[in-house]
Design a protein around this motif. Structure first.
Motif, PDB file in Angstrom:
ATOM      1  N   CYS A  60      12.115  60.674  40.763  1.00 49.76           N
ATOM      2  CA  CYS A  60      13.321  61.295  40.209  1.00 49.76           C
ATOM      3  C   CYS A  60      14.563  61.034  41.061  1.00 49.76           C
ATOM      4  CB  CYS A  60      13.131  62.806  40.047  1.00 49.76           C
ATOM      5  SG  CYS A  60      11.962  63.222  38.746  1.00 49.76           S
ATOM      6  N   ASN A  61      14.477  60.082  41.966  1.00 45.27           N
ATOM      7  CA  ASN A  61      15.637  59.767  42.786  1.00 45.27           C
ATOM      8  C   ASN A  61      16.569  58.774  42.123  1.00 45.27           C
ATOM      9  OD1 ASN A  61      14.844  61.460  44.931  1.00 45.27           O
ATOM     10  ND2 ASN A  61      13.460  59.886  45.699  1.00 45.27           N
ATOM     11  N   PRO A  96      12.335  56.619  32.811  1.00 42.02           N
ATOM     12  CA  PRO A  96      11.858  56.427  31.438  1.00 42.02           C
ATOM     13  C   PRO A  96      11.620  57.772  30.752  1.00 42.02           C
ATOM     14  CG  PRO A  96      10.709  54.958  32.941  1.00 42.02           C
ATOM     15  CD  PRO A  96      11.503  55.898  33.793  1.00 42.02           C
ATOM     16  N   LEU A  97      12.083  57.876  29.538  1.00 38.27           N
ATOM     17  CA  LEU A  97      11.888  59.112  28.783  1.00 38.27           C
ATOM     18  C   LEU A  97      10.406  59.430  28.634  1.00 38.27           C
ATOM     19  CD1 LEU A  97      12.942  61.444  27.071  1.00 38.27           C
ATOM     20  CD2 LEU A  97      13.083  59.870  25.127  1.00 38.27           C
ATOM     21  N   GLU A  98       9.592  58.391  28.559  1.00 33.52           N
ATOM     22  CA  GLU A  98       8.152  58.592  28.413  1.00 33.52           C
ATOM     23  C   GLU A  98       7.588  59.387  29.594  1.00 33.52           C
ATOM     24  OE1 GLU A  98       4.220  55.885  27.320  1.00 33.52           O
ATOM     25  OE2 GLU A  98       6.047  54.944  28.089  1.00 33.52           O
ATOM     26  N   LYS A  99       8.055  59.085  30.817  1.00 34.42           N
ATOM     27  CA  LYS A  99       7.573  59.820  31.989  1.00 34.42           C
ATOM     28  C   LYS A  99       8.076  61.259  31.985  1.00 34.42           C
ATOM     29  CE  LYS A  99       6.872  55.955  35.153  1.00 34.42           C
ATOM     30  NZ  LYS A  99       7.137  55.411  36.500  1.00 34.42           N
ATOM     31  N   GLU A 100       9.295  61.443  31.533  1.00 34.19           N
ATOM     32  CA  GLU A 100       9.827  62.803  31.446  1.00 34.19           C
ATOM     33  C   GLU A 100       9.020  63.634  30.452  1.00 34.19           C
ATOM     34  OE1 GLU A 100      12.978  65.517  32.788  1.00 34.19           O
ATOM     35  OE2 GLU A 100      12.140  63.623  33.518  1.00 34.19           O
ATOM     36  N   LEU A 142      14.565  65.141  35.131  1.00 34.06           N
ATOM     37  CA  LEU A 142      14.473  66.605  35.178  1.00 34.06           C
ATOM     38  C   LEU A 142      15.569  67.288  34.377  1.00 34.06           C
ATOM     39  CD1 LEU A 142      13.662  67.015  38.982  1.00 34.06           C
ATOM     40  CD2 LEU A 142      12.059  66.818  37.074  1.00 34.06           C
ATOM     41  N   LEU A 143      15.950  66.654  33.281  1.00 39.91           N
ATOM     42  CA  LEU A 143      17.025  67.223  32.466  1.00 39.91           C
ATOM     43  C   LEU A 143      16.496  68.253  31.476  1.00 39.91           C
ATOM     44  CD1 LEU A 143      20.105  66.860  32.020  1.00 39.91           C
ATOM     45  CD2 LEU A 143      19.535  65.333  30.129  1.00 39.91           C
ATOM     46  N   LEU A 144      15.257  68.092  31.011  1.00 41.86           N
ATOM     47  CA  LEU A 144      14.718  68.955  29.964  1.00 41.86           C
ATOM     48  C   LEU A 144      13.861  70.092  30.502  1.00 41.86           C
ATOM     49  CD1 LEU A 144      13.668  66.167  27.414  1.00 41.86           C
ATOM     50  CD2 LEU A 144      15.817  67.437  27.505  1.00 41.86           C
ATOM     51  N   ILE A 145      13.310  69.903  31.697  1.00 46.14           N
ATOM     52  CA  ILE A 145      12.378  70.898  32.217  1.00 46.14           C
ATOM     53  C   ILE A 145      12.991  72.280  32.403  1.00 46.14           C
ATOM     54  CG2 ILE A 145      12.777  70.212  34.608  1.00 46.14           C
ATOM     55  CD1 ILE A 145       9.476  71.446  33.028  1.00 46.14           C
ATOM     56  N   PRO A 146      14.274  72.434  32.752  1.00 49.71           N
ATOM     57  CA  PRO A 146      14.802  73.800  32.909  1.00 49.71           C
ATOM     58  C   PRO A 146      14.718  74.622  31.630  1.00 49.71           C
ATOM     59  CG  PRO A 146      16.260  72.238  33.977  1.00 49.71           C
ATOM     60  CD  PRO A 146      15.280  71.433  33.190  1.00 49.71           C
ATOM     61  N   PHE A 147      14.862  73.966  30.462  1.00 55.03           N
ATOM     62  CA  PHE A 147      14.746  74.698  29.198  1.00 55.03           C
ATOM     63  C   PHE A 147      13.330  75.246  29.031  1.00 55.03           C
ATOM     64  CE2 PHE A 147      17.998  71.376  27.995  1.00 55.03           C
ATOM     65  CZ  PHE A 147      19.083  72.242  28.085  1.00 55.03           C
ATOM     66  N   LEU A 148      12.349  74.380  29.309  1.00 50.93           N
ATOM     67  CA  LEU A 148      10.959  74.797  29.166  1.00 50.93           C
ATOM     68  C   LEU A 148      10.602  75.858  30.196  1.00 50.93           C
ATOM     69  CD1 LEU A 148       8.415  74.246  27.534  1.00 50.93           C
ATOM     70  CD2 LEU A 148       7.826  72.448  29.169  1.00 50.93           C
ATOM     71  N   GLU A 149      11.050  75.659  31.413  1.00 46.74           N
ATOM     72  CA  GLU A 149      10.796  76.627  32.477  1.00 46.74           C
ATOM     73  C   GLU A 149      11.400  77.981  32.128  1.00 46.74           C
ATOM     74  OE1 GLU A 149      11.671  77.035  37.264  1.00 46.74           O
ATOM     75  OE2 GLU A 149      12.656  75.497  36.071  1.00 46.74           O
ATOM     76  N   VAL A 202      21.447  72.702  34.338  1.00 43.92           N
ATOM     77  CA  VAL A 202      21.289  71.694  33.297  1.00 43.92           C
ATOM     78  C   VAL A 202      22.548  71.598  32.444  1.00 43.92           C
ATOM     79  CG1 VAL A 202      20.306  73.092  31.420  1.00 43.92           C
ATOM     80  CG2 VAL A 202      19.587  70.722  31.719  1.00 43.92           C
ATOM     81  N   ARG A 203      23.254  72.695  32.267  1.00 46.20           N
ATOM     82  CA  ARG A 203      24.534  72.634  31.554  1.00 46.20           C
ATOM     83  C   ARG A 203      25.530  71.762  32.323  1.00 46.20           C
ATOM     84  NH1 ARG A 203      25.465  76.374  27.492  1.00 46.20           N
ATOM     85  NH2 ARG A 203      23.920  78.033  27.262  1.00 46.20           N
ATOM     86  N   LYS A 204      25.594  71.966  33.643  1.00 47.13           N
ATOM     87  CA  LYS A 204      26.499  71.163  34.458  1.00 47.13           C
ATOM     88  C   LYS A 204      26.108  69.692  34.427  1.00 47.13           C
ATOM     89  CE  LYS A 204      27.657  74.851  37.725  1.00 47.13           C
ATOM     90  NZ  LYS A 204      27.574  75.285  39.149  1.00 47.13           N
ATOM     91  N   ARG A 205      24.831  69.422  34.515  1.00 49.03           N
ATOM     92  CA  ARG A 205      24.375  68.036  34.515  1.00 49.03           C
ATOM     93  C   ARG A 205      24.686  67.348  33.192  1.00 49.03           C
ATOM     94  NH1 ARG A 205      18.514  66.922  36.280  1.00 49.03           N
ATOM     95  NH2 ARG A 205      19.415  64.873  36.649  1.00 49.03           N
ATOM     96  N   LEU A 206      24.524  68.071  32.099  1.00 49.30           N
ATOM     97  CA  LEU A 206      24.868  67.501  30.798  1.00 49.30           C
ATOM     98  C   LEU A 206      26.354  67.177  30.725  1.00 49.30           C
ATOM     99  CD1 LEU A 206      22.705  69.738  28.429  1.00 49.30           C
ATOM    100  CD2 LEU A 206      22.507  67.263  28.689  1.00 49.30           C
ATOM    101  N   ASP A 207      27.187  68.075  31.229  1.00 51.14           N
ATOM    102  CA  ASP A 207      28.633  67.821  31.210  1.00 51.14           C
ATOM    103  C   ASP A 207      29.006  66.632  32.079  1.00 51.14           C
ATOM    104  OD1 ASP A 207      29.076  69.912  29.481  1.00 51.14           O
ATOM    105  OD2 ASP A 207      29.472  71.363  31.070  1.00 51.14           O
ATOM    106  N   LEU A 208      28.311  66.461  33.208  1.00 51.61           N
ATOM    107  CA  LEU A 208      28.628  65.380  34.126  1.00 51.61           C
ATOM    108  C   LEU A 208      28.075  64.035  33.671  1.00 51.61           C
ATOM    109  CD1 LEU A 208      27.992  67.208  37.513  1.00 51.61           C
ATOM    110  CD2 LEU A 208      30.192  66.452  36.652  1.00 51.61           C
ATOM    111  N   LEU A 209      26.838  64.062  33.182  1.00 53.69           N
ATOM    112  CA  LEU A 209      26.153  62.807  32.852  1.00 53.69           C
ATOM    113  C   LEU A 209      26.381  62.345  31.422  1.00 53.69           C
ATOM    114  CD1 LEU A 209      22.723  63.453  34.596  1.00 53.69           C
ATOM    115  CD2 LEU A 209      24.485  61.858  35.313  1.00 53.69           C
ATOM    116  N   TYR A 210      26.559  63.267  30.514  1.00 54.99           N
ATOM    117  CA  TYR A 210      26.692  62.911  29.101  1.00 54.99           C
ATOM    118  C   TYR A 210      27.942  63.552  28.495  1.00 54.99           C
ATOM    119  CZ  TYR A 210      21.804  61.547  29.738  1.00 54.99           C
ATOM    120  OH  TYR A 210      20.636  60.964  30.188  1.00 54.99           O
TER     121      TYR A 210
END
Length: 377
Positions: A225-226, A231-235, A272-279, A331-339
């Motif tokens: 994750c560095n 790959p989305l498959e690994k996520e 690690l973009l989706l895991i916070p929602f599941l967590e 994850v909200r911040k990361r979405l704003d920064l990355l996408y």
């Protein structure tokens, strides 16, 4: 093959490239001046055309070297950096008037001391004996090329400042992402180790299996994750392993529905973009319910679009208003920064459910984002 007038040629600081740029500039200006003043010199004279052309060319060279170039270089390398960029506009105006006078006097001196004698030698008329007209003629040509050179200098500096600003933004983005990830990892580990601790207190036979799955999750988080994207498959495998780990903890008390479809094998996503929602679903949903709990996850990929829908049951009496914690904030911040402008996130709370819908444009690389500098022309 790179263009001769491409970015490297225009912005290179190598001496040979700068010499080529300057030669190109002044040769073009001399040719332009010659073509402009040739019809004037040819008007009403019987001198052969070639001789008039050579005269006009020599005059253009002399005026360029002893007047126009002096004005342009003083403006570009002294006046603009020293007073314009430092916002000393009063001194800039005085200096501008001063170098106009210098180049006008230089042009008049060249005309009187050099070109007048040359015209006399070839028996070509010298048209004006007025000092004022001679000075004004020098000002006209000098300010034309000087303004052009000043525009080049200012535009190049604007481009370089934009690049420097973009680099600062990219570095800032990278630092923020590293901070967000560093916050996410301990937060996730804290929750997972709590789960393991609860089972070890009960001497559960599932503890070794949880340790094995946790080691798989840690391996992914620490070593894969560095990168900017994975790959989305690994996520997706990571999400599945996380769900399996939680199911070991909750057993029959948890009902999980997992639907994954579409072509996700060739897509990338920020790690690690989706895991916070599941967590978040387990932390604020399943763990707070004494009776049957459920989670439904639908993930669908179509072309370059990711559709993520997660809904979980919750106990409204146990839930504080405004569900979520560090994980969801990050994850909200990361979405704003990355996408930026390429994602849509909705969180809907009802009396007994919490729904997250995320639409995301997948891509293969992450686009990232004042010091004063003087760029040589």
């Amino acid at each position: 093959m790179k263009s001769t007038f491409g970015y490297h040629f225009i912005f290179s600081t190598k001496p040979q490239d700068r010499i080529r740029r300057h030669l190109l500039l002044w040769m073009s200006w001399i040719l332009f001046s010659t073509l402009i003043y040739l019809p004037v010199n040819m008007r009403g004279v019987e001198t052969p055309d070639m001789q008039v052309f050579l005269l006009t060319l020599i005059e253009a060279i002399c005026f360029t070297i002893f007047s126009h170039a002096v004005f342009a270089y003083l403006l570009a390398y002294w006046l603009i950096p020293r007073f314009f960029y430092t916002k000393q506009f009063g001194f800039f105006l005085l200096g501008f008037i001063g170098i106009i006078i210098v180049q006008a006097v230089g042009a008049f001196a060249v005309g009187e001391l050099v070109l007048r004698h040359y015209r006399a030698i070839i028996k070509f008329p010298f048209r004006s004996h007025s000092i004022l007209l001679g000075l004004l003629a020098g000002v006209r040509g000098g300010t034309t090329i000087g303004g052009f050179v000043a525009a080049i200098v200012i535009m190049k500096n604007l481009v370089k400042q934009q690049e420097a600003f973009g680099q600062v933004q990219r570095e800032k983005l990278g630092a923020e992402l590293q901070l967000l990830k560093s916050q996410l990892h301990p937060h996730f580990l804290f929750n997972t180790l709590n789960n393991l601790y609860a089972l070890t207190l009960k001497n559960s036979p599932r503890s070794p299996e949880i340790v094995l799955k946790l080691s798989s999750l840690l391996r992914y988080m620490l070593y894969e994750c560095n990168a900017e994207e994975v790959p989305l498959e690994k996520e997706i495998h990571f999400l599945k392993h996380y769900i399996e780990l939680e199911q070991l903890r909750y057993g029959d008390r948890l009902d999980v529905s997992l639907q994954i479809s579409g072509d996700y094998t060739s897509k990338n996503i920020a790690p690690l973009l989706l895991i916070p929602f599941l967590e978040n679903s387990f932390k604020h949903g399943t763990s707070t319910q004494l009776d049957q709990a459920w989670i439904s996850l639908d993930l669908y990929v179509q072309d370059d679009q990711l559709f993520f829908k997660l809904i979980n049951s919750r106990d409204v009496e146990e839930m504080p208003p405004g569900m979520g914690g560090i994980g969801l904030q990050n994850v909200r911040k990361r979405l704003d920064l990355l996408y930026p402008n390429t994602h849509e996130l909705r969180c809907v709370e009802t009396e007994d459910t919490f729904l997250i819908i995320l639409n995301l444009a997948l891509h293969s690389s992450v686009t990232r984002v004042e010091t004063k500098s003087t760029v040589p022309i």
